[in-house]
Design a protein around this motif. Structure first.
Motif, PDB file in Angstrom:
ATOM      1  N   UNK A 145       0.851  -1.201   0.000  1.00 55.94           N
ATOM      2  CA  UNK A 145       0.000   0.000   0.000  1.00 55.94           C
ATOM      3  C   UNK A 145       0.878   1.239   0.000  1.00 55.94           C
ATOM      4  N   UNK A 146       1.894   1.229   0.826  1.00 54.17           N
ATOM      5  CA  UNK A 146       2.788   2.392   0.879  1.00 54.17           C
ATOM      6  C   UNK A 146       3.457   2.629  -0.472  1.00 54.17           C
ATOM      7  N   UNK A 147       3.983   1.551  -1.056  1.00 53.95           N
ATOM      8  CA  UNK A 147       4.661   1.678  -2.345  1.00 53.95           C
ATOM      9  C   UNK A 147       3.737   2.236  -3.408  1.00 53.95           C
ATOM     10  N   UNK A 148       2.543   1.698  -3.456  1.00 56.33           N
ATOM     11  CA  UNK A 148       1.595   2.083  -4.506  1.00 56.33           C
ATOM     12  C   UNK A 148       1.093   3.517  -4.320  1.00 56.33           C
ATOM     13  N   UNK A 149       0.645   3.829  -3.115  1.00 54.75           N
ATOM     14  CA  UNK A 149       0.016   5.138  -2.878  1.00 54.75           C
ATOM     15  C   UNK A 149       1.056   6.259  -2.894  1.00 54.75           C
ATOM     16  N   UNK A 150       2.164   6.059  -2.207  1.00 54.20           N
ATOM     17  CA  UNK A 150       3.142   7.142  -2.135  1.00 54.20           C
ATOM     18  C   UNK A 150       3.965   7.292  -3.418  1.00 54.20           C
ATOM     19  N   UNK A 151       4.123   6.214  -4.188  1.00 51.20           N
ATOM     20  CA  UNK A 151       4.781   6.363  -5.493  1.00 51.20           C
ATOM     21  C   UNK A 151       3.916   7.241  -6.388  1.00 51.20           C
ATOM     22  N   UNK A 152       2.604   6.996  -6.355  1.00 56.53           N
ATOM     23  CA  UNK A 152       1.688   7.808  -7.160  1.00 56.53           C
ATOM     24  C   UNK A 152       1.764   9.262  -6.729  1.00 56.53           C
ATOM     25  N   UNK A 153       1.718   9.487  -5.425  1.00 55.15           N
ATOM     26  CA  UNK A 153       1.738  10.861  -4.918  1.00 55.15           C
ATOM     27  C   UNK A 153       3.048  11.568  -5.259  1.00 55.15           C
TER      28      UNK A 153
ATOM     29  N   UNK B 296      12.525   9.072  -7.275  1.00 49.40           N
ATOM     30  CA  UNK B 296      11.618   9.277  -8.403  1.00 49.40           C
ATOM     31  C   UNK B 296      11.738   8.120  -9.398  1.00 49.40           C
ATOM     32  N   UNK B 297      12.970   7.672  -9.619  1.00 45.75           N
ATOM     33  CA  UNK B 297      13.170   6.523 -10.524  1.00 45.75           C
ATOM     34  C   UNK B 297      12.494   5.291  -9.930  1.00 45.75           C
TER      35      UNK B 297
ATOM     36  N   UNK C 146      10.034   5.144  -7.778  1.00 47.48           N
ATOM     37  CA  UNK C 146       8.570   5.291  -7.784  1.00 47.48           C
ATOM     38  C   UNK C 146       8.025   4.994  -9.176  1.00 47.48           C
ATOM     39  N   UNK C 147       8.703   5.530 -10.194  1.00 47.38           N
ATOM     40  CA  UNK C 147       8.232   5.307 -11.567  1.00 47.38           C
ATOM     41  C   UNK C 147       8.268   3.810 -11.910  1.00 47.38           C
ATOM     42  N   UNK C 148       9.408   3.163 -11.592  1.00 46.50           N
ATOM     43  CA  UNK C 148       9.546   1.728 -11.927  1.00 46.50           C
ATOM     44  C   UNK C 148       8.524   0.893 -11.159  1.00 46.50           C
ATOM     45  N   UNK C 149       8.294   1.249  -9.910  1.00 44.61           N
ATOM     46  CA  UNK C 149       7.332   0.513  -9.082  1.00 44.61           C
ATOM     47  C   UNK C 149       5.946   0.520  -9.735  1.00 44.61           C
ATOM     48  N   UNK C 150       5.523   1.717 -10.180  1.00 46.70           N
ATOM     49  CA  UNK C 150       4.205   1.834 -10.806  1.00 46.70           C
ATOM     50  C   UNK C 150       4.197   1.184 -12.190  1.00 46.70           C
ATOM     51  N   UNK C 151       5.299   1.350 -12.907  1.00 46.99           N
ATOM     52  CA  UNK C 151       5.410   0.740 -14.244  1.00 46.99           C
ATOM     53  C   UNK C 151       5.249  -0.779 -14.150  1.00 46.99           C
ATOM     54  N   UNK C 152       5.927  -1.370 -13.190  1.00 47.84           N
ATOM     55  CA  UNK C 152       5.863  -2.824 -13.030  1.00 47.84           C
ATOM     56  C   UNK C 152       4.490  -3.271 -12.529  1.00 47.84           C
ATOM     57  N   UNK C 153       3.855  -2.430 -11.704  1.00 49.28           N
ATOM     58  CA  UNK C 153       2.494  -2.738 -11.239  1.00 49.28           C
ATOM     59  C   UNK C 153       1.547  -2.815 -12.444  1.00 49.28           C
ATOM     60  N   UNK C 154       1.647  -1.820 -13.324  1.00 45.16           N
ATOM     61  CA  UNK C 154       0.777  -1.790 -14.509  1.00 45.16           C
ATOM     62  C   UNK C 154       1.075  -3.006 -15.397  1.00 45.16           C
ATOM     63  N   UNK C 155       2.359  -3.277 -15.643  1.00 47.21           N
ATOM     64  CA  UNK C 155       2.728  -4.388 -16.534  1.00 47.21           C
ATOM     65  C   UNK C 155       2.310  -5.747 -15.970  1.00 47.21           C
ATOM     66  N   UNK C 156       2.652  -5.966 -14.711  1.00 47.54           N
ATOM     67  CA  UNK C 156       2.473  -7.312 -14.145  1.00 47.54           C
ATOM     68  C   UNK C 156       1.058  -7.562 -13.619  1.00 47.54           C
ATOM     69  N   UNK C 157       0.444  -6.566 -13.013  1.00 48.83           N
ATOM     70  CA  UNK C 157      -0.854  -6.791 -12.376  1.00 48.83           C
ATOM     71  C   UNK C 157      -2.011  -6.402 -13.292  1.00 48.83           C
TER      72      UNK C 157
ATOM     73  N   UNK D 231      17.042  -6.996  -1.761  1.00 55.53           N
ATOM     74  CA  UNK D 231      15.821  -6.605  -2.446  1.00 55.53           C
ATOM     75  C   UNK D 231      15.033  -5.652  -1.555  1.00 55.53           C
ATOM     76  N   UNK D 232      14.955  -4.372  -1.928  1.00 54.39           N
ATOM     77  CA  UNK D 232      14.259  -3.415  -1.059  1.00 54.39           C
ATOM     78  C   UNK D 232      12.780  -3.766  -0.924  1.00 54.39           C
ATOM     79  N   UNK D 233      12.242  -3.552   0.256  1.00 55.55           N
ATOM     80  CA  UNK D 233      10.840  -3.909   0.477  1.00 55.55           C
ATOM     81  C   UNK D 233       9.895  -2.854  -0.084  1.00 55.55           C
ATOM     82  N   UNK D 234      10.301  -1.591  -0.026  1.00 55.42           N
ATOM     83  CA  UNK D 234       9.471  -0.523  -0.594  1.00 55.42           C
ATOM     84  C   UNK D 234      10.373   0.380  -1.444  1.00 55.42           C
ATOM     85  N   UNK D 235       9.774   1.219  -2.313  1.00 56.90           N
ATOM     86  CA  UNK D 235      10.621   2.013  -3.211  1.00 56.90           C
ATOM     87  C   UNK D 235      11.423   3.115  -2.510  1.00 56.90           C
ATOM     88  N   UNK D 236      11.056   3.499  -1.305  1.00 59.33           N
ATOM     89  CA  UNK D 236      11.744   4.595  -0.626  1.00 59.33           C
ATOM     90  C   UNK D 236      11.517   4.526   0.876  1.00 59.33           C
TER      91      UNK D 236
END
Lengths: 355, 171
Positions: A262-270, A321-322, A324-335, B1-6
């Motif tokens: 949840x943190x990765x998804x929501x805060x990467x977007x923000x 920023x990199x 966050x972008x990759x995290x969301x990119x991979x979410x879109x691709x994989x999920x 492997x990081x658990x979260x992006x930041x």
């Protein structure tokens, strides 16, 4: 704050095997072998699986034929987990340690692993502590992420009895349990995370030993870093999708995974959205974030005895920023799009001198 | 492997968990053989997932509302819509606007929460008070233990946030 295992009672000696898959590791394999041979508690068996390398890796491995077992796959398998699966058949020890061909083990690594398994017969797997070999600002940033992840996240996970991932560069398993319960599916790009989910599914006990230290080589170029993050985050989403049914089965797993994702998804977007909505707020948030990152970097520099970590917050502001972008990119691709990427990424290696 | 992006809220929460462990030692109970989770366990797991997402989402919403309410906001229409929506939800607009506008500062101050846990740890060690232990059920905690742990974590974070917001509003 140390998670270390102590054992006072004499235990029967365990046979410890080391399994190292390698492909085109000529720049690092010799230093890696030396670190594995120079242990305070010697490994009882060292199995190196050459995944049909095209460089001088086979010749280097052959030079150590009297001290290691060198096996070669019939043809290049193309990924680490296939090479591991091939090598597993040759492992005869009670305990199997897995690491990589670009990784150096601390001299006390095997001793600490043995101590962990002797402390409790219920322990099925031990996660070690990974440090990044120092090359430039990128590897310093990675060292910073490792320091936070392993000294805060993983310590708390150890206390909660839910280790999220067994690091591929520093893990140990009871061989018979691993052989009987873990299957190599080759359907995700992060096999270490896949193994960990499978162990949790069976409710096996996994512990963390911060004193079992390994030094690994991380990408020293930005394209290499981006590729590695794509693999890690993509693999994270692949495994979440594959093992989603076990997430709510224990409270701690439900809490830990939902918190992180949840943190990765929501805060990467923000993070990516706020500069568009309000540039002034974005600057202020970044400044506050920089101050927080500096505090953590100062702590990490002290903890890791690496003063260079003090400068990490400056490039880290770019990397978030990199990431966050990759995290969301991979979410879109994989999920969302369900485009599974299984292509193994092999970063450029840097020569590791003999210690 | 990081658990979260930041470095984010999860670092703070994990620090609090470590702090709790230093006060009340989590002790593992005997492990039982593997068996599938019951309906009740699954329901509880889903409840935890929902609660955690809600807490993170609320934090994110604070930041988002701050980004559309300040004078430098580039999307004024979104600001109006958000304010109206919050008003409709009977959410205190005063607290929301004033708090959210300066709420990101509060996040930094909330980092002090783990330090607050260090005080009882220090006192216990100084006076040689042994930690009470909590026995854990197999493979994790029992529902009661997790409820206690989670409500403790969430209440500490939320109350610290409200205290900071209150102080900002008084000023």
């Amino acid at each position: 704050m140390t998670v270390a295992i102590s054992s006072t009672q004499p235990q029967p000696k365990l046979k410890i095997s080391l399994l190292v898959p390698c492909y085109n590791e000529e720049k690092s394999i010799e230093a890696s072998i030396h670190s594995c041979l120079n242990q305070t508690r010697a490994f009882d068996q060292l199995v190196y699986v050459d995944d049909s390398s095209k460089d001088k890796t086979p010749q280097i491995l052959a030079r150590y034929a009297d001290r290691i077992e060198h096996v070669t796959t019939p043809k290049n398998t193309g990924n680490k987990s296939s090479a591991q699966e091939y090598g597993l058949a040759f492992v005869t020890g009670d305990i199997m340690v897995t690491t990589d061909g670009d990784t150096l083990l601390d001299p006390h690594f095997a001793e600490e692993i043995e101590k962990s398994f002797n402390a409790n017969s219920d322990i099925v797997a031990v996660a070690g502590y990974v440090r990044s070999l120092s090359y430039n600002w990128l590897t310093l940033c990675r060292a910073f992420e490792y320091a936070i992840g392993q000294n805060i996240h993983k310590v708390a996970q150890h206390y909660m009895d839910y280790i999220y991932v067994m690091p591929g560069a520093a893990s140990a398993f009871r061989t018979n349990i691993f052989k009987n319960n873990i299957t190599f599916d080759h359907d995700t790009i992060t096999e270490d995370l896949d193994f960990t989910y499978k162990l949790h599914r069976k409710k096996f006990k996994i512990v963390y030993n911060q004193r079992a230290i390994s030094w690994t080589q991380d990408p020293a170029t930005l394209p290499g870093y981006i590729n590695q993050m794509r693999r890690w985050f993509g693999g994270g989403w692949q495994n979440l999708l594959k093992h989603y049914s076990i997430i709510p089965t224990t409270p701690m797993r439900a809490f830990e995974l939902s918190l992180m994702y949840a943190e990765g998804l929501i805060f990467s977007t923000l993070l990516l959205l706020i500069p568009i909505l309000n540039w002034w707020l974005a600057c202020t948030v970044l400044l506050s974030y920089f101050c927080v990152a500096f505090l953590f970097a100062a702590w990490a520099a002290w903890k890791e005895r690496r003063p260079g970590l003090l400068i990490v917050p400056i490039p880290y502001m770019l990397l978030i920023y990199i990431n966050a972008y990759i995290y969301l990119e991979q979410f879109v691709k994989e999920i969302i799009l369900r485009r599974k990427n299984l292509i193994w990424f092999k970063p450029d290696r840097i020569h590791i001198p003999l210690q | 492997m990081p658990t979260t992006p930041f470095i984010g809220l999860s670092v703070l929460i994990h620090l609090i968990i470590i702090g709790f462990h230093k006060i009340v030692r989590f002790k593992e109970g005997p492990r039982t053989p593997y068996k599938p989770a019951s309906i009740l366990q699954l329901a509880f797991g889903y409840f935890i997932i929902f609660s955690t997402f809600s807490v993170i989402l609320t934090s994110g919403f604070w930041l988002l509302s701050a980004s559309v309410q300040e004078e430098h906001s580039t999307i004024y229409a979104v600001e109006r819509a958000t304010t109206l929506a919050m008003h409709e939800l009977h959410f205190s607009t005063t607290v929301a606007s004033a708090g959210a506008a300066r709420g990101y500062g509060a996040l930094g101050i909330m980092m002090l929460v783990p330090l607050m846990l260090a005080i009882p740890v220090y006192l216990m060690r100084r006076h040689k008070i042994s930690r009470p232990s909590v026995t854990l059920s197999q493979g994790g905690y029992s529902a009661v233990q997790v409820s206690l742990l989670m409500s403790g974590i969430i209440s500490v974070v939320i109350s610290a946030g409200y205290i900071v917001l209150y102080l900002l509003l008084v000023k």
